[in-house]
Design a protein around this motif. Sequence first.
Motif, PDB file in Angstrom:
ATOM      1  N   UNK A  94     -16.095  90.313   1.878  1.00  0.00           N
ATOM      2  CA  UNK A  94     -16.347  88.865   1.392  1.00  0.00           C
ATOM      3  C   UNK A  94     -17.773  88.689   1.230  1.00  0.00           C
ATOM      4  N   UNK A  95     -18.297  89.003   2.436  1.00  0.00           N
ATOM      5  CA  UNK A  95     -19.706  88.611   2.622  1.00  0.00           C
ATOM      6  C   UNK A  95     -20.781  89.448   1.290  1.00  0.00           C
ATOM      7  N   UNK A  96     -20.214  90.705   1.206  1.00  0.00           N
ATOM      8  CA  UNK A  96     -20.994  91.499  -0.014  1.00  0.00           C
ATOM      9  C   UNK A  96     -20.955  90.843  -1.177  1.00  0.00           C
ATOM     10  N   UNK A  97     -19.520  90.465  -1.383  1.00  0.00           N
ATOM     11  CA  UNK A  97     -19.262  89.723  -2.935  1.00  0.00           C
ATOM     12  C   UNK A  97     -19.944  88.367  -2.877  1.00  0.00           C
ATOM     13  N   UNK A  98     -20.172  87.526  -1.870  1.00  0.00           N
ATOM     14  CA  UNK A  98     -20.667  86.328  -1.905  1.00  0.00           C
ATOM     15  C   UNK A  98     -22.266  86.621  -2.157  1.00  0.00           C
ATOM     16  N   UNK A  99     -22.832  87.739  -1.449  1.00  0.00           N
ATOM     17  CA  UNK A  99     -24.221  87.825  -1.734  1.00  0.00           C
ATOM     18  C   UNK A  99     -24.477  88.311  -2.905  1.00  0.00           C
ATOM     19  N   UNK A 100     -23.513  89.092  -3.713  1.00  0.00           N
ATOM     20  CA  UNK A 100     -23.510  89.593  -5.090  1.00  0.00           C
ATOM     21  C   UNK A 100     -23.496  88.258  -5.989  1.00  0.00           C
ATOM     22  N   UNK A 101     -22.589  87.531  -5.641  1.00  0.00           N
ATOM     23  CA  UNK A 101     -22.307  86.321  -6.619  1.00  0.00           C
ATOM     24  C   UNK A 101     -23.715  85.490  -6.586  1.00  0.00           C
ATOM     25  N   UNK A 102     -24.304  85.134  -5.194  1.00  0.00           N
ATOM     26  CA  UNK A 102     -25.493  84.519  -5.101  1.00  0.00           C
ATOM     27  C   UNK A 102     -26.615  84.926  -5.844  1.00  0.00           C
TER      28      UNK A 102
END
Length: 167
Positions: A94-102
């Motif tokens: 989830x953290x990785x996806x959030x960072x990618x989305x950001x």
Amino acid sequence: MDSLVDYLDMLEDLIEGSRTVPFSNKVSLDKDQIFEIISDMRLNLPNEIRNAQKIIDDHDRIINDAKSKAAQIIRDAEHEQQQMVDDHQVYKLAVEQANELMDETRKSARDMRLSSIDYADEILLKTENSLRESMNSINMQYRAIEDSFGDTIEVLYSNRQELRGGQ
């Protein structure tokens, strides 16, 4: 009227039809007529100028929309993170996806901002070139009128000299 050339013709006609100031290269112009023509020119400036202003105004809206979307993505990611705290692998994903989305949101916002700036610059350059051409044309017409008045004054002076017997 919707052409700058038409307005320039009106200004030229106004100058040509104006009274000359005796013993000078100057003419007496009706200030209200000139201001009326200038006002009409402002009202009928090319749509590119209005479009450029609209793009500039839309710039902030686009940036605010991007920030709002980014904030929503962050809130969504935080909510998802909260739900997955128990499972470390899911939390890490989830953290990785959030960072990618950001990163994607930042890049998208930056790209939109740069595109709007490039477009506004292109429109402003076209407008600048158009106004520069108009200014050069007016300057050339002014010089031609000034030369014509100078020639007329020389002929009048020569005629007066002939009337006086060449004195």
